[in-house]
Design an enzyme around this catalytic site. Structure first.
Site, PDB file in Angstrom:
ATOM      1  N   PRO A   1       0.792  -1.229   0.000  1.00  0.00           N
ATOM      2  CA  PRO A   1       0.000   0.000   0.000  1.00  0.00           C
ATOM      3  C   PRO A   1       0.828   1.285   0.000  1.00  0.00           C
ATOM      4  CG  PRO A   1      -0.114  -1.095   2.134  1.00  0.00           C
ATOM      5  CD  PRO A   1       0.533  -2.057   1.185  1.00  0.00           C
ATOM      6  N   ASN A   2       0.323   2.228  -0.758  1.00  0.00           N
ATOM      7  CA  ASN A   2       0.860   3.596  -0.862  1.00  0.00           C
ATOM      8  C   ASN A   2       2.156   3.706  -1.666  1.00  0.00           C
ATOM      9  OD1 ASN A   2      -1.242   4.790   0.804  1.00  0.00           O
ATOM     10  ND2 ASN A   2      -0.286   3.679   2.491  1.00  0.00           N
TER      11      ASN A   2
ATOM     12  N   ARG B   1       5.046  11.031  -2.385  1.00  0.00           N
ATOM     13  CA  ARG B   1       4.786  10.651  -1.003  1.00  0.00           C
ATOM     14  C   ARG B   1       6.021  10.870  -0.121  1.00  0.00           C
ATOM     15  NH1 ARG B   1       4.813   4.479   1.175  1.00  0.00           N
ATOM     16  NH2 ARG B   1       4.046   4.974   3.254  1.00  0.00           N
TER      17      ARG B   1
ATOM     18  N   TYR C   1      11.191   8.780   1.337  1.00  0.00           N
ATOM     19  CA  TYR C   1      11.192   7.748   0.298  1.00  0.00           C
ATOM     20  C   TYR C   1      11.868   8.168  -1.000  1.00  0.00           C
ATOM     21  CZ  TYR C   1       7.888   5.614   3.510  1.00  0.00           C
ATOM     22  OH  TYR C   1       7.306   5.070   4.626  1.00  0.00           O
TER      23      TYR C   1
ATOM     24  N   ASN D   1       8.147  -5.690  -1.009  1.00  0.00           N
ATOM     25  CA  ASN D   1       8.051  -4.507  -0.159  1.00  0.00           C
ATOM     26  C   ASN D   1       6.593  -4.448   0.277  1.00  0.00           C
ATOM     27  OD1 ASN D   1       8.018  -2.139   1.199  1.00  0.00           O
ATOM     28  ND2 ASN D   1       9.011  -0.909  -0.390  1.00  0.00           N
TER      29      ASN D   1
ATOM     30  N   ALA E   1       3.275  -0.905   4.746  1.00  0.00           N
ATOM     31  CA  ALA E   1       2.736  -0.918   6.114  1.00  0.00           C
ATOM     32  C   ALA E   1       2.272  -2.316   6.550  1.00  0.00           C
ATOM     33  CB  ALA E   1       1.586   0.076   6.223  1.00  0.00           C
TER      34      ALA E   1
ATOM     35  N   HIS F   1       4.204  -4.592   9.045  1.00  0.00           N
ATOM     36  CA  HIS F   1       4.122  -4.458  10.497  1.00  0.00           C
ATOM     37  C   HIS F   1       2.809  -4.995  11.075  1.00  0.00           C
ATOM     38  CE1 HIS F   1       7.439  -1.894   9.387  1.00  0.00           C
ATOM     39  NE2 HIS F   1       6.632  -1.073   8.742  1.00  0.00           N
TER      40      HIS F   1
ATOM     41  N   ASP G   1       1.552 -15.733   6.619  1.00  0.00           N
ATOM     42  CA  ASP G   1       1.068 -17.098   6.394  1.00  0.00           C
ATOM     43  C   ASP G   1       1.152 -17.472   4.915  1.00  0.00           C
ATOM     44  OD1 ASP G   1       0.617 -17.385   9.072  1.00  0.00           O
ATOM     45  OD2 ASP G   1      -1.562 -17.279   8.957  1.00  0.00           O
TER      46      ASP G   1
ATOM     47  N   GLU H   1      12.589  -9.703   1.900  1.00  0.00           N
ATOM     48  CA  GLU H   1      11.849  -8.525   2.377  1.00  0.00           C
ATOM     49  C   GLU H   1      12.684  -7.278   2.095  1.00  0.00           C
ATOM     50  OE1 GLU H   1      10.926  -8.667   6.581  1.00  0.00           O
ATOM     51  OE2 GLU H   1      10.576  -6.501   6.662  1.00  0.00           O
TER      52      GLU H   1
ATOM     53  N   HIS I   1      12.798  -2.761   1.989  1.00  0.00           N
ATOM     54  CA  HIS I   1      12.227  -1.450   2.315  1.00  0.00           C
ATOM     55  C   HIS I   1      13.143  -0.364   1.760  1.00  0.00           C
ATOM     56  CE1 HIS I   1       9.432  -3.394   5.011  1.00  0.00           C
ATOM     57  NE2 HIS I   1      10.450  -4.094   5.471  1.00  0.00           N
ATOM     58  N   LEU I   2      12.529   0.691   1.271  1.00  0.00           N
ATOM     59  CA  LEU I   2      13.305   1.845   0.811  1.00  0.00           C
ATOM     60  C   LEU I   2      13.999   2.520   1.992  1.00  0.00           C
ATOM     61  CD1 LEU I   2      10.429   3.076  -1.421  1.00  0.00           C
ATOM     62  CD2 LEU I   2      12.717   2.726  -2.344  1.00  0.00           C
ATOM     63  N   SER I   3      13.236   2.752   3.045  1.00  0.00           N
ATOM     64  CA  SER I   3      13.769   3.439   4.227  1.00  0.00           C
ATOM     65  C   SER I   3      14.359   2.422   5.208  1.00  0.00           C
ATOM     66  CB  SER I   3      12.654   4.242   4.908  1.00  0.00           C
ATOM     67  OG  SER I   3      11.643   3.370   5.381  1.00  0.00           O
TER      68      SER I   3
ATOM     69  N   ARG J   1      13.392   4.471  12.319  1.00  0.00           N
ATOM     70  CA  ARG J   1      12.154   5.256  12.308  1.00  0.00           C
ATOM     71  C   ARG J   1      11.294   4.951  13.542  1.00  0.00           C
ATOM     72  NH1 ARG J   1       9.406   4.761   6.671  1.00  0.00           N
ATOM     73  NH2 ARG J   1       8.238   6.510   7.572  1.00  0.00           N
TER      74      ARG J   1
ATOM     75  N   ARG K   1       7.507   0.580  13.478  1.00  0.00           N
ATOM     76  CA  ARG K   1       8.076   0.023  12.244  1.00  0.00           C
ATOM     77  C   ARG K   1       9.221  -0.941  12.532  1.00  0.00           C
ATOM     78  NH1 ARG K   1       5.727   3.347   8.242  1.00  0.00           N
ATOM     79  NH2 ARG K   1       5.354   5.422   9.081  1.00  0.00           N
TER      80      ARG K   1
HETATM   81  C1  DQA Z   1       8.375   0.948   3.667  1.00  0.00           C
HETATM   82  C2  DQA Z   1       8.481   1.133   5.194  1.00  0.00           C
HETATM   83  C3  DQA Z   1       7.146   0.905   5.865  1.00  0.00           C
HETATM   84  O1  DQA Z   1       7.250   1.094   7.263  1.00  0.00           O
HETATM   85  C4  DQA Z   1       6.115   1.880   5.339  1.00  0.00           C
HETATM   86  O2  DQA Z   1       4.847   1.621   5.895  1.00  0.00           O
HETATM   87  C5  DQA Z   1       6.049   1.925   3.856  1.00  0.00           C
HETATM   88  C6  DQA Z   1       7.273   1.803   3.071  1.00  0.00           C
HETATM   89  C7  DQA Z   1       9.689   1.314   2.936  1.00  0.00           C
HETATM   90  O3  DQA Z   1       9.837   0.907   1.785  1.00  0.00           O
HETATM   91  O4  DQA Z   1      10.535   2.011   3.504  1.00  0.00           O
HETATM   92  O5  DQA Z   1       4.989   2.161   3.284  1.00  0.00           O
HETATM   93  O6  DQA Z   1       8.108  -0.422   3.399  1.00  0.00           O
END
Ligand code: DQA
Length: 143
Positions: free
Chosen positions: A9-10, A17, A22, A73, A76, A79, A86, A97, A99-101, A106, A110
């Site tokens: 999501p997002n 964003r 990011y 990725n 959210a 978490h 599952d 797994e 993540h950009l950040s 943070r 997270r």
């Molecule tokens: C994220 C980190 C997550 O905590 C966050 O909810 C995101 C992006 C990242 O790529 O840094 O939406 O997965």
């Protein structure tokens, strides 16, 4: 070899964003960078995004037998989602797994990932490079 990239999501809003967190690169631009590297490495990729948890679960289930590795990725849902955890555990698809950040630098909420225990490893904090490193890790860890 076929590698599936799934984005949660997002992440469709990347570029606009919270660019201080990011970056300014859009998801389409990230996909282009991943495709360029994949072509050099002779790997076929599929790149998808959804804001819906159930859609991500469906894609993970369907990936079995079609893809050799998954780069995820989960945004959210990382978490919160027992369903994604599952799904990864059920298919047994080697999963990286990403993540950009740097999620550990943070907010505290997270710091916990429900999916890490069922993933081969975690790459977090390298911006677009997290996706490129994710591809390399996927190749090394493919089934
Ligand atoms: C994220 C980190 C997550 O905590 C966050 O909810 C995101 C992006 C990242 O790529 O840094 O939406 O997965």
């Amino acid at each position: 070899m076929r590698v599936l990239f799934l984005n949660g999501p997002n992440l469709n809003l990347l570029g606009q964003r919270e660019p201080h967190i990011y970056g300014k690169t859009t998801l389409a631009e990230i996909e282009t960078r991943v495709r360029e590297l994949a072509a050099k490495m002779g790997v076929e990729i599929e790149f998808r995004q959804s804001n819906c948890e159930g859609q991500l679960v469906d894609w993970i289930q369907e990936a079995r037998g079609i893809f050799d590795s998954l780069v995820l990725n989960a945004a959210a849902y990382t978490h919160t989602s027992i369903a994604l955890r599952d799904a990864i555990a059920s298919t047994g698809l080697p999963t990286i797994e990403i993540h950009l950040s740097n999620v550990h630098a943070r907010e505290e909420f997270r710091h916990r990932s429900l999916i890490s225990p069922v993933c081969r490893g975690v790459i977090s904090g390298f911006g677009v490079m997290s996706y490129l490193l994710g591809l390399e890790a996927a190749i090394v860890n493919a089934s």
